[in-house]
Design a protein around this motif. Structure first.
Motif, PDB file in Angstrom:
ATOM      1  N   THR A  85       0.779  -1.090  -0.293  1.00 49.17           N
ATOM      2  CA  THR A  85      -0.080   0.506  -0.339  1.00 49.17           C
ATOM      3  C   THR A  85       0.973   1.035   0.011  1.00 49.17           C
ATOM      4  O   THR A  85       0.805   2.140  -0.532  1.00 49.17           O
ATOM      5  CB  THR A  85      -1.189   0.197   1.659  1.00 49.17           C
ATOM      6  OG1 THR A  85      -1.859  -0.836   1.019  1.00 49.17           O
ATOM      7  CG2 THR A  85      -1.618   1.342   1.236  1.00 49.17           C
ATOM      8  N   LEU A  86       1.873   1.468   0.775  1.00 50.33           N
ATOM      9  CA  LEU A  86       3.134   2.509   0.333  1.00 50.33           C
ATOM     10  C   LEU A  86       3.977   2.729  -0.622  1.00 50.33           C
ATOM     11  O   LEU A  86       3.107   3.916  -0.744  1.00 50.33           O
ATOM     12  CB  LEU A  86       3.862   2.621   1.860  1.00 50.33           C
ATOM     13  CG  LEU A  86       4.978   2.503   2.289  1.00 50.33           C
ATOM     14  CD1 LEU A  86       4.354   4.336   2.692  1.00 50.33           C
ATOM     15  CD2 LEU A  86       6.120   2.569   3.022  1.00 50.33           C
ATOM     16  N   THR A  87       4.082   1.955  -0.879  1.00 53.97           N
ATOM     17  CA  THR A  87       4.633   1.731  -2.525  1.00 53.97           C
ATOM     18  C   THR A  87       3.840   2.268  -3.019  1.00 53.97           C
ATOM     19  O   THR A  87       4.052   3.246  -4.492  1.00 53.97           O
ATOM     20  CB  THR A  87       5.129   0.063  -2.895  1.00 53.97           C
ATOM     21  OG1 THR A  87       5.799   0.075  -2.021  1.00 53.97           O
ATOM     22  CG2 THR A  87       5.704   0.312  -4.104  1.00 53.97           C
ATOM     23  N   THR A  88       2.636   1.806  -3.690  1.00 50.40           N
ATOM     24  CA  THR A  88       1.561   1.921  -4.846  1.00 50.40           C
ATOM     25  C   THR A  88       1.124   3.377  -4.079  1.00 50.40           C
ATOM     26  O   THR A  88       0.929   4.014  -5.091  1.00 50.40           O
ATOM     27  CB  THR A  88       0.465   1.085  -4.137  1.00 50.40           C
ATOM     28  OG1 THR A  88       0.592   0.371  -4.900  1.00 50.40           O
ATOM     29  CG2 THR A  88      -0.933   1.591  -5.245  1.00 50.40           C
ATOM     30  N   ARG A  89       1.414   4.066  -3.019  1.00 52.01           N
ATOM     31  CA  ARG A  89       0.409   5.167  -3.180  1.00 52.01           C
ATOM     32  C   ARG A  89       1.889   5.840  -3.039  1.00 52.01           C
ATOM     33  O   ARG A  89       1.508   7.814  -3.896  1.00 52.01           O
ATOM     34  CB  ARG A  89       0.175   5.465  -1.250  1.00 52.01           C
ATOM     35  CG  ARG A  89      -1.178   4.971  -1.459  1.00 52.01           C
ATOM     36  CD  ARG A  89      -2.137   4.887  -0.093  1.00 52.01           C
ATOM     37  NE  ARG A  89      -2.441   6.496   0.175  1.00 52.01           N
ATOM     38  CZ  ARG A  89      -3.496   7.184   1.413  1.00 52.01           C
ATOM     39  NH1 ARG A  89      -3.429   5.595   2.492  1.00 52.01           N
ATOM     40  NH2 ARG A  89      -3.152   8.184   2.039  1.00 52.01           N
ATOM     41  N   LEU A  90       2.464   5.982  -2.706  1.00 52.91           N
ATOM     42  CA  LEU A  90       3.718   7.051  -3.080  1.00 52.91           C
ATOM     43  C   LEU A  90       4.660   6.998  -4.630  1.00 52.91           C
ATOM     44  O   LEU A  90       4.500   8.560  -5.080  1.00 52.91           O
ATOM     45  CB  LEU A  90       5.333   6.522  -2.457  1.00 52.91           C
ATOM     46  CG  LEU A  90       5.396   6.581  -0.843  1.00 52.91           C
ATOM     47  CD1 LEU A  90       6.185   5.365  -0.261  1.00 52.91           C
ATOM     48  CD2 LEU A  90       6.005   7.387  -0.890  1.00 52.91           C
ATOM     49  N   LYS A  91       4.045   5.696  -5.054  1.00 54.96           N
ATOM     50  CA  LYS A  91       4.567   5.877  -6.969  1.00 54.96           C
ATOM     51  C   LYS A  91       3.111   6.395  -7.854  1.00 54.96           C
ATOM     52  O   LYS A  91       3.427   7.094  -8.191  1.00 54.96           O
ATOM     53  CB  LYS A  91       4.292   4.895  -7.362  1.00 54.96           C
ATOM     54  CG  LYS A  91       6.168   3.694  -6.832  1.00 54.96           C
ATOM     55  CD  LYS A  91       5.754   2.112  -8.348  1.00 54.96           C
ATOM     56  CE  LYS A  91       6.714   1.374  -7.440  1.00 54.96           C
ATOM     57  NZ  LYS A  91       6.733   0.131  -8.350  1.00 54.96           N
ATOM     58  N   ALA A  92       1.968   6.511  -6.096  1.00 55.30           N
ATOM     59  CA  ALA A  92       1.222   7.306  -7.018  1.00 55.30           C
ATOM     60  C   ALA A  92       1.155   9.062  -7.072  1.00 55.30           C
ATOM     61  O   ALA A  92       0.313  10.114  -7.870  1.00 55.30           O
ATOM     62  CB  ALA A  92      -0.699   6.796  -6.848  1.00 55.30           C
ATOM     63  N   GLY A  93       2.128   9.268  -6.422  1.00 50.46           N
ATOM     64  CA  GLY A  93       2.331  10.568  -6.307  1.00 50.46           C
ATOM     65  C   GLY A  93       1.808  11.548  -4.740  1.00 50.46           C
ATOM     66  O   GLY A  93       2.101  12.614  -4.731  1.00 50.46           O
ATOM     67  N   GLU A  94       1.293  10.311  -3.535  1.00 48.45           N
ATOM     68  CA  GLU A  94       1.279  11.133  -2.552  1.00 48.45           C
ATOM     69  C   GLU A  94       2.322  11.225  -1.618  1.00 48.45           C
ATOM     70  O   GLU A  94       3.492  10.335  -2.194  1.00 48.45           O
ATOM     71  CB  GLU A  94       0.603   9.994  -1.639  1.00 48.45           C
ATOM     72  CG  GLU A  94      -1.099   9.732  -2.515  1.00 48.45           C
ATOM     73  CD  GLU A  94      -1.611   8.742  -1.608  1.00 48.45           C
ATOM     74  OE1 GLU A  94      -2.274   9.610  -0.337  1.00 48.45           O
ATOM     75  OE2 GLU A  94      -2.311   8.014  -2.574  1.00 48.45           O
ATOM     76  N   SER A  95       2.717  12.092  -0.951  1.00 52.70           N
ATOM     77  CA  SER A  95       3.436  12.180  -0.530  1.00 52.70           C
ATOM     78  C   SER A  95       4.306  11.569   0.886  1.00 52.70           C
ATOM     79  O   SER A  95       2.517  11.132   1.430  1.00 52.70           O
ATOM     80  CB  SER A  95       4.210  13.687   0.519  1.00 52.70           C
ATOM     81  OG  SER A  95       2.603  13.822   0.790  1.00 52.70           O
ATOM     82  N   LEU A  96       3.742  11.450   1.776  1.00 45.98           N
ATOM     83  CA  LEU A  96       4.694  10.636   2.903  1.00 45.98           C
ATOM     84  C   LEU A  96       3.034  11.057   4.168  1.00 45.98           C
ATOM     85  O   LEU A  96       2.570  10.662   4.282  1.00 45.98           O
ATOM     86  CB  LEU A  96       5.643  11.028   3.675  1.00 45.98           C
ATOM     87  CG  LEU A  96       6.870   9.061   3.307  1.00 45.98           C
ATOM     88  CD1 LEU A  96       7.995   9.199   4.065  1.00 45.98           C
ATOM     89  CD2 LEU A  96       5.744   8.124   3.441  1.00 45.98           C
ATOM     90  N   ALA A  97       3.295  12.868   4.619  1.00 47.79           N
ATOM     91  CA  ALA A  97       2.573  13.516   4.946  1.00 47.79           C
ATOM     92  C   ALA A  97       1.420  13.651   4.129  1.00 47.79           C
ATOM     93  O   ALA A  97       0.515  12.401   5.836  1.00 47.79           O
ATOM     94  CB  ALA A  97       2.445  14.830   4.864  1.00 47.79           C
ATOM     95  N   THR A  98       0.900  13.551   2.988  1.00 50.89           N
ATOM     96  CA  THR A  98      -0.611  12.952   3.268  1.00 50.89           C
ATOM     97  C   THR A  98      -0.616  11.350   3.072  1.00 50.89           C
ATOM     98  O   THR A  98      -2.251  11.315   3.787  1.00 50.89           O
ATOM     99  CB  THR A  98      -0.280  12.822   1.662  1.00 50.89           C
ATOM    100  OG1 THR A  98      -0.215  13.865   0.574  1.00 50.89           O
ATOM    101  CG2 THR A  98      -2.172  12.688   0.610  1.00 50.89           C
TER     102      THR A  98
END
Length: 165
Positions: A85-98
């Protein structure tokens, strides 16, 4: 942790230079060849130097993977999400803060603790002095906060804001 696509932070690693980093392997080989040719060292010594450099690079890579895995574990456990999930969301352009949402402060605290733990390990291993460690620790929370607020997938993998030791 998925071996092929871990997302870890690069927060620590100074000591060992890769023998094949940025063409370095060829330069070292050329340098050693010249030293062998002019009789400064033997071919056996050149081979030993090459092997030592390769071993050091492999050891550094292993250490970095371990440190990446530690950060992955801190992030996923603090946020209660899987690495996928973390990888997918980061790859989608979300920051760690988001991704962290209302757990952002907890994430910053947990990552800061991990960075400081790695700094302490560097001191215990004799890689840095207590004074150097104190200087780095004084900057940890600020650097981690910037990283959490700004980092996206590519930057996350390449984060170098913490102590390298």
């Amino acid at each position: 942790v998925s071996q092929s696509r871990y997302v870890g932070l690069t927060v620590s690693s100074t000591g060992v230079a890769s023998a094949d980093h940025r063409g370095g392997k060829e330069r070292i080989s050329s340098l050693l060849s010249g030293l062998v040719s002019n009789g400064t060292i033997t071919q056996s010594q050149a081979d030993a130097i090459t092997k030592a450099a390769e071993n050091a690079a492999a050891a550094a890579k292993t250490i970095m993977k371990e440190k990446h895995a530690a950060f992955d574990a801190v992030i996923t456990s603090t946020l209660g999400i899987s690495l996928d999930t973390l990888t997918t969301r980061l790859k989608a352009g979300e920051s760690l803060a988001t991704i962290a949402g209302d757990k952002k402060d907890a994430l910053i605290a947990a990552l800061s603790a991990e960075v400081n733990k790695q700094i302490d390990a560097a001191v215990a291993a004799g890689k840095v002095t207590a004074v150097q460690a104190a200087t780095q620790k004084a900057k940890t929370t600020e650097r981690v906060t910037k990283m959490v607020n700004n980092i996206k997938y590519k930057g996350y993998k390449a984060f170098k804001g913490g102590y390298r030791g």
